[in-house]
Design an enzyme around this catalytic site. Structure first.
Site, PDB file in Angstrom:
ATOM      1  N   CYS A   1       4.654  -2.552  -5.507  1.00  0.00           N
ATOM      2  CA  CYS A   1       4.883  -2.946  -4.502  1.00  0.00           C
ATOM      3  C   CYS A   1       2.638  -3.149  -3.949  1.00  0.00           C
ATOM      4  O   CYS A   1       1.876  -2.831  -4.819  1.00  0.00           O
ATOM      5  CB  CYS A   1       5.113  -2.009  -3.045  1.00  0.00           C
ATOM      6  SG  CYS A   1       4.265   0.207  -3.672  1.00  0.00           S
TER       7      CYS A   1
ATOM      8  N   ASN B   1       2.087   1.992  -4.330  1.00  0.00           N
ATOM      9  CA  ASN B   1       2.422   2.429  -4.944  1.00  0.00           C
ATOM     10  C   ASN B   1       3.147   3.437  -4.800  1.00  0.00           C
ATOM     11  O   ASN B   1       3.907   5.171  -5.352  1.00  0.00           O
ATOM     12  CB  ASN B   1       2.328   2.687  -6.488  1.00  0.00           C
ATOM     13  CG  ASN B   1       3.270   2.985  -7.695  1.00  0.00           C
ATOM     14  OD1 ASN B   1       2.407   4.009  -8.305  1.00  0.00           O
ATOM     15  ND2 ASN B   1       4.761   2.973  -7.380  1.00  0.00           N
TER      16      ASN B   1
ATOM     17  N   CYS C   1       5.252   4.274  -1.109  1.00  0.00           N
ATOM     18  CA  CYS C   1       6.569   4.325  -0.469  1.00  0.00           C
ATOM     19  C   CYS C   1       7.834   3.273  -1.446  1.00  0.00           C
ATOM     20  O   CYS C   1       8.746   3.544  -1.374  1.00  0.00           O
ATOM     21  CB  CYS C   1       5.985   3.725   0.993  1.00  0.00           C
ATOM     22  SG  CYS C   1       5.224   4.533   1.793  1.00  0.00           S
ATOM     23  N   ARG C   2       7.678   1.733  -1.021  1.00  0.00           N
ATOM     24  CA  ARG C   2       7.994   1.103  -1.552  1.00  0.00           C
ATOM     25  C   ARG C   2       8.954   1.217  -3.464  1.00  0.00           C
ATOM     26  O   ARG C   2      10.236   1.173  -3.578  1.00  0.00           O
ATOM     27  CB  ARG C   2       8.621  -0.022  -1.359  1.00  0.00           C
ATOM     28  CG  ARG C   2       8.124  -0.835   0.319  1.00  0.00           C
ATOM     29  CD  ARG C   2       7.546  -1.977   0.549  1.00  0.00           C
ATOM     30  NE  ARG C   2       5.998  -1.908   0.076  1.00  0.00           N
ATOM     31  CZ  ARG C   2       5.562  -2.786   0.374  1.00  0.00           C
ATOM     32  NH1 ARG C   2       5.642  -4.111   0.713  1.00  0.00           N
ATOM     33  NH2 ARG C   2       3.944  -2.898   0.233  1.00  0.00           N
ATOM     34  N   SER C   3       7.408   0.669  -4.170  1.00  0.00           N
ATOM     35  CA  SER C   3       8.611   1.119  -5.505  1.00  0.00           C
ATOM     36  C   SER C   3       8.381   2.469  -6.220  1.00  0.00           C
ATOM     37  O   SER C   3       9.271   1.872  -6.933  1.00  0.00           O
ATOM     38  CB  SER C   3       7.047  -0.332  -6.084  1.00  0.00           C
ATOM     39  OG  SER C   3       5.746   1.162  -6.387  1.00  0.00           O
TER      40      SER C   3
ATOM     41  N   ASP D   1       6.674  -2.821   4.422  1.00  0.00           N
ATOM     42  CA  ASP D   1       6.203  -2.204   3.598  1.00  0.00           C
ATOM     43  C   ASP D   1       6.405  -0.755   4.821  1.00  0.00           C
ATOM     44  O   ASP D   1       6.226  -1.512   6.078  1.00  0.00           O
ATOM     45  CB  ASP D   1       4.603  -2.604   3.740  1.00  0.00           C
ATOM     46  CG  ASP D   1       3.340  -1.211   4.030  1.00  0.00           C
ATOM     47  OD1 ASP D   1       4.148  -0.249   4.066  1.00  0.00           O
ATOM     48  OD2 ASP D   1       2.520  -1.171   3.928  1.00  0.00           O
TER      49      ASP D   1
HETATM   50  P1  4NP Z   1       4.286   0.880  -0.160  1.00  0.00           P
HETATM   51  O1  4NP Z   1       3.430   1.013   1.401  1.00  0.00           O
HETATM   52  O2  4NP Z   1       3.072  -0.456  -0.807  1.00  0.00           O
HETATM   53  O3  4NP Z   1       5.233   0.313  -0.046  1.00  0.00           O
HETATM   54  O4  4NP Z   1       3.214   2.268  -1.188  1.00  0.00           O
HETATM   55  C1  4NP Z   1       1.681   1.495   1.121  1.00  0.00           C
HETATM   56  C2  4NP Z   1       1.595   2.660   1.327  1.00  0.00           C
HETATM   57  C3  4NP Z   1       0.007   3.169   1.120  1.00  0.00           C
HETATM   58  C4  4NP Z   1      -0.760   1.854   2.359  1.00  0.00           C
HETATM   59  C5  4NP Z   1       0.126   0.302   2.321  1.00  0.00           C
HETATM   60  C6  4NP Z   1       1.391   0.377   2.276  1.00  0.00           C
HETATM   61  N1  4NP Z   1      -2.015   1.781   2.371  1.00  0.00           N
HETATM   62  O5  4NP Z   1      -2.561   1.507   3.344  1.00  0.00           O
HETATM   63  O6  4NP Z   1      -2.596   2.830   2.418  1.00  0.00           O
END
Ligand code: 4NP
Length: 173
Positions: free
Chosen positions: A19, A22, A24-26, A136
Protein backbone atom coordinates in the site's frame (compact mmCIF):
# COMPACT_ATOMS: atom_id res chain seq x y z
CA UNK A 1 -0.10 -27.26 12.83
CA UNK A 2 1.86 -28.47 9.81
CA UNK A 3 0.97 -28.07 6.16
CA UNK A 4 0.37 -30.88 3.68
CA UNK A 5 1.51 -30.29 0.14
CA UNK A 6 1.96 -32.36 -2.99
CA UNK A 7 5.36 -32.88 -4.61
CA UNK A 8 4.55 -30.16 -7.18
CA UNK A 9 4.77 -27.69 -4.32
CA UNK A 10 8.37 -28.10 -3.21
CA UNK A 11 9.19 -24.41 -3.74
CA UNK A 12 8.06 -21.82 -1.24
CA UNK A 13 5.79 -19.11 -2.63
CA UNK A 14 6.62 -15.53 -1.65
CA UNK A 15 3.81 -12.93 -1.43
CA UNK A 16 4.29 -9.20 -0.88
CA UNK A 17 1.33 -6.90 -0.09
CA UNK A 18 1.81 -3.22 -0.92
CA UNK A 19 0.00 0.00 0.00
CA UNK A 20 1.19 3.59 0.40
CA UNK A 21 2.34 3.90 4.02
CA UNK A 22 2.59 0.22 5.06
CA UNK A 23 0.83 1.03 8.33
CA UNK A 24 -2.87 0.32 7.52
CA UNK A 25 -3.86 -1.85 4.54
CA UNK A 26 -0.79 -3.93 3.65
CA UNK A 27 0.18 -4.97 7.21
CA UNK A 28 -3.48 -5.90 7.74
CA UNK A 29 -3.30 -8.05 4.59
CA UNK A 30 -0.04 -9.61 5.79
CA UNK A 31 -1.58 -10.49 9.16
CA UNK A 32 -5.01 -11.63 7.98
CA UNK A 33 -3.84 -13.63 4.96
CA UNK A 34 -0.95 -15.04 6.98
CA UNK A 35 -3.55 -16.32 9.43
CA UNK A 36 -5.72 -17.74 6.63
CA UNK A 37 -2.67 -19.57 5.24
CA UNK A 38 -1.92 -20.98 8.67
CA UNK A 39 -5.53 -22.16 9.01
CA UNK A 40 -5.29 -23.75 5.55
CA UNK A 41 -2.15 -25.65 6.63
CA UNK A 42 0.03 -23.66 4.23
CA UNK A 43 2.11 -21.51 6.57
CA UNK A 44 5.27 -23.48 5.77
CA UNK A 45 4.71 -23.20 2.02
CA UNK A 46 3.84 -19.53 1.58
CA UNK A 47 5.74 -16.56 2.97
CA UNK A 48 3.93 -13.23 3.45
CA UNK A 49 5.43 -9.77 3.82
CA UNK A 50 4.30 -6.17 3.26
CA UNK A 51 5.79 -2.83 2.22
CA UNK A 52 4.85 0.72 1.24
CA UNK A 53 5.49 2.72 -1.92
CA UNK A 54 6.07 5.84 0.27
CA UNK A 55 8.54 6.12 3.11
CA UNK A 56 6.58 8.37 5.50
CA UNK A 57 6.23 5.76 8.23
CA UNK A 58 9.31 3.55 7.88
CA UNK A 59 10.07 1.66 11.10
CA UNK A 60 6.63 2.35 12.62
CA UNK A 61 4.19 -0.23 13.94
CA UNK A 62 0.81 -0.47 12.18
CA UNK A 63 -1.68 2.33 12.89
CA UNK A 64 -3.33 1.73 16.28
CA UNK A 65 -6.78 1.57 14.62
CA UNK A 66 -5.58 -1.12 12.21
CA UNK A 67 -4.07 -3.06 15.11
CA UNK A 68 -7.30 -2.84 17.14
CA UNK A 69 -9.56 -3.86 14.24
CA UNK A 70 -7.35 -6.84 13.36
CA UNK A 71 -7.07 -7.86 17.02
CA UNK A 72 -10.88 -7.88 17.29
CA UNK A 73 -10.85 -10.54 14.55
CA UNK A 74 -8.15 -12.54 16.31
CA UNK A 75 -5.14 -11.32 14.32
CA UNK A 76 -2.14 -9.67 16.02
CA UNK A 77 -0.21 -7.31 13.73
CA UNK A 78 1.50 -5.30 16.50
CA UNK A 79 4.96 -6.79 15.78
CA UNK A 80 5.04 -5.63 12.13
CA UNK A 81 7.12 -2.59 11.13
CA UNK A 82 6.74 -0.43 8.04
CA UNK A 83 9.34 -0.67 5.30
CA UNK A 84 9.57 0.74 1.78
CA UNK A 85 9.33 -1.36 -1.37
CA UNK A 86 12.87 -2.02 -2.60
CA UNK A 87 14.30 -3.13 -5.92
CA UNK A 88 15.20 -6.60 -4.61
CA UNK A 89 11.52 -7.25 -3.83
CA UNK A 90 10.82 -7.59 -7.56
CA UNK A 91 13.35 -10.44 -7.75
CA UNK A 92 12.53 -12.09 -4.42
CA UNK A 93 8.72 -12.28 -4.48
CA UNK A 94 6.51 -14.35 -6.79
CA UNK A 95 3.45 -12.12 -6.42
CA UNK A 96 3.36 -8.44 -5.46
CA UNK A 97 -0.23 -7.45 -4.71
CA UNK A 98 -1.20 -3.79 -4.54
CA UNK A 99 -4.12 -2.45 -2.53
CA UNK A 100 -5.20 0.12 -5.13
CA UNK A 101 -4.52 1.26 -8.67
CA UNK A 102 -2.25 4.14 -7.66
CA UNK A 103 0.11 1.77 -5.86
CA UNK A 104 -0.18 -0.72 -8.73
CA UNK A 105 0.94 2.01 -11.14
CA UNK A 106 3.88 2.91 -8.88
CA UNK A 107 4.94 -0.73 -8.71
CA UNK A 108 4.71 -1.13 -12.50
CA UNK A 109 6.81 2.00 -13.00
CA UNK A 110 9.51 0.73 -10.62
CA UNK A 111 9.62 -2.85 -11.79
CA UNK A 112 13.04 -3.82 -13.16
CA UNK A 113 13.07 -6.10 -16.22
CA UNK A 114 13.41 -8.97 -16.15
CA UNK A 115 11.74 -9.54 -12.77
CA UNK A 116 10.41 -12.58 -10.97
CA UNK A 117 7.31 -10.94 -9.54
CA UNK A 118 3.85 -10.89 -11.09
CA UNK A 119 2.25 -7.61 -10.09
CA UNK A 120 -1.51 -7.19 -9.62
CA UNK A 121 -4.31 -6.01 -7.38
CA UNK A 122 -5.14 -8.08 -4.31
CA UNK A 123 -8.87 -7.57 -4.90
CA UNK A 124 -8.67 -9.40 -8.24
CA UNK A 125 -8.89 -12.53 -6.08
CA UNK A 126 -12.13 -11.51 -4.32
CA UNK A 127 -15.52 -12.78 -5.53
CA UNK A 128 -17.44 -10.68 -8.06
CA UNK A 129 -19.26 -7.74 -6.48
CA UNK A 130 -16.35 -6.44 -4.40
CA UNK A 131 -14.56 -3.21 -5.34
CA UNK A 132 -11.25 -3.80 -7.11
CA UNK A 133 -9.52 -1.30 -4.84
CA UNK A 134 -9.03 -1.29 -1.08
CA UNK A 135 -9.56 2.35 -0.15
CA UNK A 136 -7.06 4.10 2.10
CA UNK A 137 -8.71 4.23 5.58
CA UNK A 138 -6.06 6.52 7.15
CA UNK A 139 -7.99 9.79 7.13
CA UNK A 140 -11.42 8.27 7.88
CA UNK A 141 -13.26 6.68 10.78
CA UNK A 142 -13.18 3.18 12.29
CA UNK A 143 -15.66 1.82 9.72
CA UNK A 144 -12.92 2.12 7.10
CA UNK A 145 -10.82 -0.37 9.03
CA UNK A 146 -13.72 -2.84 9.24
CA UNK A 147 -14.25 -2.44 5.50
CA UNK A 148 -10.61 -3.19 4.65
CA UNK A 149 -10.76 -6.30 6.85
CA UNK A 150 -13.90 -7.52 5.06
CA UNK A 151 -12.25 -6.96 1.67
CA UNK A 152 -8.93 -8.56 2.67
CA UNK A 153 -10.65 -11.63 4.16
CA UNK A 154 -12.64 -12.13 0.93
CA UNK A 155 -9.61 -11.66 -1.33
CA UNK A 156 -7.41 -13.82 0.90
CA UNK A 157 -9.73 -16.81 0.55
CA UNK A 158 -9.73 -16.44 -3.24
CA UNK A 159 -5.98 -15.93 -3.35
CA UNK A 160 -5.34 -19.11 -1.37
CA UNK A 161 -7.63 -21.12 -3.65
CA UNK A 162 -5.80 -19.69 -6.69
CA UNK A 163 -2.37 -20.52 -5.23
CA UNK A 164 -3.47 -24.06 -4.44
CA UNK A 165 -4.64 -24.56 -8.02
CA UNK A 166 -1.70 -22.80 -9.67
CA UNK A 167 1.07 -24.28 -7.54
CA UNK A 168 -0.39 -27.69 -6.75
CA UNK A 169 -0.70 -27.09 -3.02
CA UNK A 170 -3.13 -29.20 -1.05
CA UNK A 171 -5.26 -26.79 1.01
CA UNK A 172 -7.15 -27.68 4.13
CA UNK A 173 -10.53 -25.96 3.69
P1 4NP B 1 -1.80 2.74 4.11
O1 4NP B 1 -2.50 4.07 4.69
O2 4NP B 1 -1.25 3.09 2.75
O3 4NP B 1 -2.92 1.76 4.03
O4 4NP B 1 -0.73 2.36 5.11
C1 4NP B 1 -1.85 5.31 4.77
C2 4NP B 1 -1.09 5.59 5.88
C3 4NP B 1 -0.49 6.83 5.99
C4 4NP B 1 -0.63 7.77 4.98
C5 4NP B 1 -1.38 7.48 3.85
C6 4NP B 1 -1.99 6.23 3.75
N1 4NP B 1 -0.03 9.06 5.10
O5 4NP B 1 -0.22 9.89 4.21
O6 4NP B 1 0.69 9.31 6.09
Amino acid sequence: MTGQASSKASQRIHLLFVCLGNICRSPTAQGVIGRQLYDAGLADHVRVDSAGTAGYHVGEAPDSRAQAAARARGVDISHLRARPVQRSDFHEFDHILAMDRANLATLNSRQPRPARARIGLLMEYAPKGYDLEIADPYAGGPEGFERILDQIEAAGNGLIQALCTRHGLRCRN
